[in-house]
Design a protein around this motif. Structure first.
Motif, PDB file in Angstrom:
ATOM      1  N   GLY A   1       0.815  -1.207   0.000  1.00 29.32           N
ATOM      2  CA  GLY A   1       0.000   0.000   0.000  1.00 29.32           C
ATOM      3  C   GLY A   1       0.847   1.254   0.000  1.00 29.32           C
ATOM      4  N   ASN A   2       0.339   2.303   0.604  1.00 30.75           N
ATOM      5  CA  ASN A   2       0.984   3.608   0.620  1.00 30.75           C
ATOM      6  C   ASN A   2       2.155   3.617   1.605  1.00 30.75           C
ATOM      7  OD1 ASN A   2       1.706   6.281   0.841  1.00 30.75           O
ATOM      8  ND2 ASN A   2      -0.360   7.041   1.199  1.00 30.75           N
TER       9      ASN A   2
ATOM     10  N   GLN B   1       3.964   5.913   2.596  1.00 30.20           N
ATOM     11  CA  GLN B   1       4.043   7.105   3.437  1.00 30.20           C
ATOM     12  C   GLN B   1       3.379   6.882   4.801  1.00 30.20           C
ATOM     13  OE1 GLN B   1       3.315  10.914   1.327  1.00 30.20           O
ATOM     14  NE2 GLN B   1       3.104   9.670  -0.525  1.00 30.20           N
ATOM     15  N   ARG B   2       2.648   5.801   4.901  1.00 31.18           N
ATOM     16  CA  ARG B   2       2.065   5.423   6.176  1.00 31.18           C
ATOM     17  C   ARG B   2       3.071   4.531   6.919  1.00 31.18           C
ATOM     18  NH1 ARG B   2      -4.201   3.983   4.483  1.00 31.18           N
ATOM     19  NH2 ARG B   2      -4.588   5.936   3.362  1.00 31.18           N
TER      20      ARG B   2
ATOM     21  N   SER C   1       5.669  -2.387  -6.575  1.00 35.59           N
ATOM     22  CA  SER C   1       4.395  -1.725  -6.863  1.00 35.59           C
ATOM     23  C   SER C   1       3.819  -1.223  -5.544  1.00 35.59           C
ATOM     24  CB  SER C   1       3.423  -2.701  -7.537  1.00 35.59           C
ATOM     25  OG  SER C   1       2.175  -2.090  -7.756  1.00 35.59           O
ATOM     26  N   LEU C   2       3.791   0.111  -5.380  1.00 36.42           N
ATOM     27  CA  LEU C   2       3.316   0.725  -4.141  1.00 36.42           C
ATOM     28  C   LEU C   2       2.020   1.494  -4.385  1.00 36.42           C
ATOM     29  CD1 LEU C   2       6.758   2.051  -2.867  1.00 36.42           C
ATOM     30  CD2 LEU C   2       5.607  -0.065  -2.196  1.00 36.42           C
ATOM     31  N   TYR C   3       1.455   1.997  -3.315  1.00 43.05           N
ATOM     32  CA  TYR C   3       0.219   2.785  -3.357  1.00 43.05           C
ATOM     33  C   TYR C   3      -0.971   1.969  -3.885  1.00 43.05           C
ATOM     34  CZ  TYR C   3       3.476   6.647  -2.685  1.00 43.05           C
ATOM     35  OH  TYR C   3       4.460   7.473  -2.202  1.00 43.05           O
ATOM     36  N   ASN C   4      -0.946   0.662  -3.617  1.00 42.73           N
ATOM     37  CA  ASN C   4      -2.059  -0.191  -4.033  1.00 42.73           C
ATOM     38  C   ASN C   4      -3.157  -0.108  -2.975  1.00 42.73           C
ATOM     39  OD1 ASN C   4      -0.927  -1.718  -6.491  1.00 42.73           O
ATOM     40  ND2 ASN C   4       0.679  -1.973  -4.949  1.00 42.73           N
ATOM     41  N   GLU C   5      -4.135   0.755  -3.207  1.00 42.76           N
ATOM     42  CA  GLU C   5      -5.181   0.977  -2.220  1.00 42.76           C
ATOM     43  C   GLU C   5      -6.532   1.189  -2.897  1.00 42.76           C
ATOM     44  OE1 GLU C   5      -4.234   4.065   0.510  1.00 42.76           O
ATOM     45  OE2 GLU C   5      -2.471   3.033   1.290  1.00 42.76           O
TER      46      GLU C   5
ATOM     47  N   GLY D   1      -8.703   4.254   0.324  1.00 40.36           N
ATOM     48  CA  GLY D   1      -7.793   4.514   1.428  1.00 40.36           C
ATOM     49  C   GLY D   1      -7.344   3.291   2.186  1.00 40.36           C
TER      50      GLY D   1
ATOM     51  N   GLY E   1      -5.180  -0.115   2.138  1.00 32.41           N
ATOM     52  CA  GLY E   1      -4.134  -0.777   1.385  1.00 32.41           C
ATOM     53  C   GLY E   1      -4.399  -2.265   1.207  1.00 32.41           C
TER      54      GLY E   1
END
Length: 206
Positions: A37-38, A40-41, A72-76, A79, A81
């Protein structure tokens, strides 16, 4: 990986290692596909860092280097993940294709041997198991830990038996444990099996 990123990352690499060993291939290298997921969390970044740590430990212990891969990031969605998912692909070399194995039971009367059976007093492992999820509807507990020294030792031993031509079927134990592995082998070979708990073992120990 969600329950324990370090152990989950190590298990992902060990699973690829086992799959290669099971067909009679000497594992050579791996590639990864890191889906998270993100970052940044903090929780997501912690999952990513822990998974990489576990994967690195397994690759070093098993002499199974990762030579390529992608992230592969930011898979949400809305909001939320995805579950942390490191995907491992492995490549190995089969020295003699005539000795290559599959998981299908072959002959009536063959013995079934499980390599790596712990003493019954050690008990089984239910955390994060299919049994716990499907029968009780619960996804709790820690995943089984990976003993990387035993993993390597057992894998190379099984590979030597395959190379000697003394085995007729090989299958790793992963999702679902021993009973699911036996079911896989029986269905693949269209041949049943009779098994019993070792003498002195209780249900948890078997």
């Amino acid at each position: 990986v969600y329950a324990d990123p370090v152990q989950g990352g190590a298990q992902a690499v060990a699973e690829a290692w086992r799959n290669l060993i099971s067909v009679g291939a000497t594992p050579l290298a791996a590639t990864d596909n890191m889906n998270f997921g993100n970052p940044q969390r903090p929780r997501i970044m912690g999952q990513f860092a822990g998974a990489v740590q576990g994967m690195a430990a397994a690759c070093q212990a098993l002499d199974f280097p990762i030579v390529s891969g992608n992230v592969s990031l930011y898979n949400e969605t809305n909001g939320e993940g995805i579950l942390p998912t490191p995907v491992i692909g492995g490549v190995g070399l089969v020295g003699d294709w005539r000795r290559a194995q599959n998981l299908a039971f072959k002959n009536e009367g063959d013995a079934i041997v499980m390599i790596g059976l712990k003493a019954p007093s050690h008990g089984g492992h239910l955390g994060q198991s299919l049994y716990l999820r499907e029968i009780f509807g619960r996804e709790i507990g820690a995943p089984p830990s990976v003993d990387l020294d035993r993993e390597r030792r057992h894998g190379l031993f099984i590979l030597s038996l395959i190379e000697q031509g003394v085995l007729t079927a090989v299958h790793d134990i992963s999702d679902g444990g021993l009973l699911c592995a036996l079911a896989d082998m029986a269905l693949s070979g269209n041949r049943g099996a009779t098994v019993a708990a070792p003498e002195g073992a209780d249900a948890a120990g078997f």
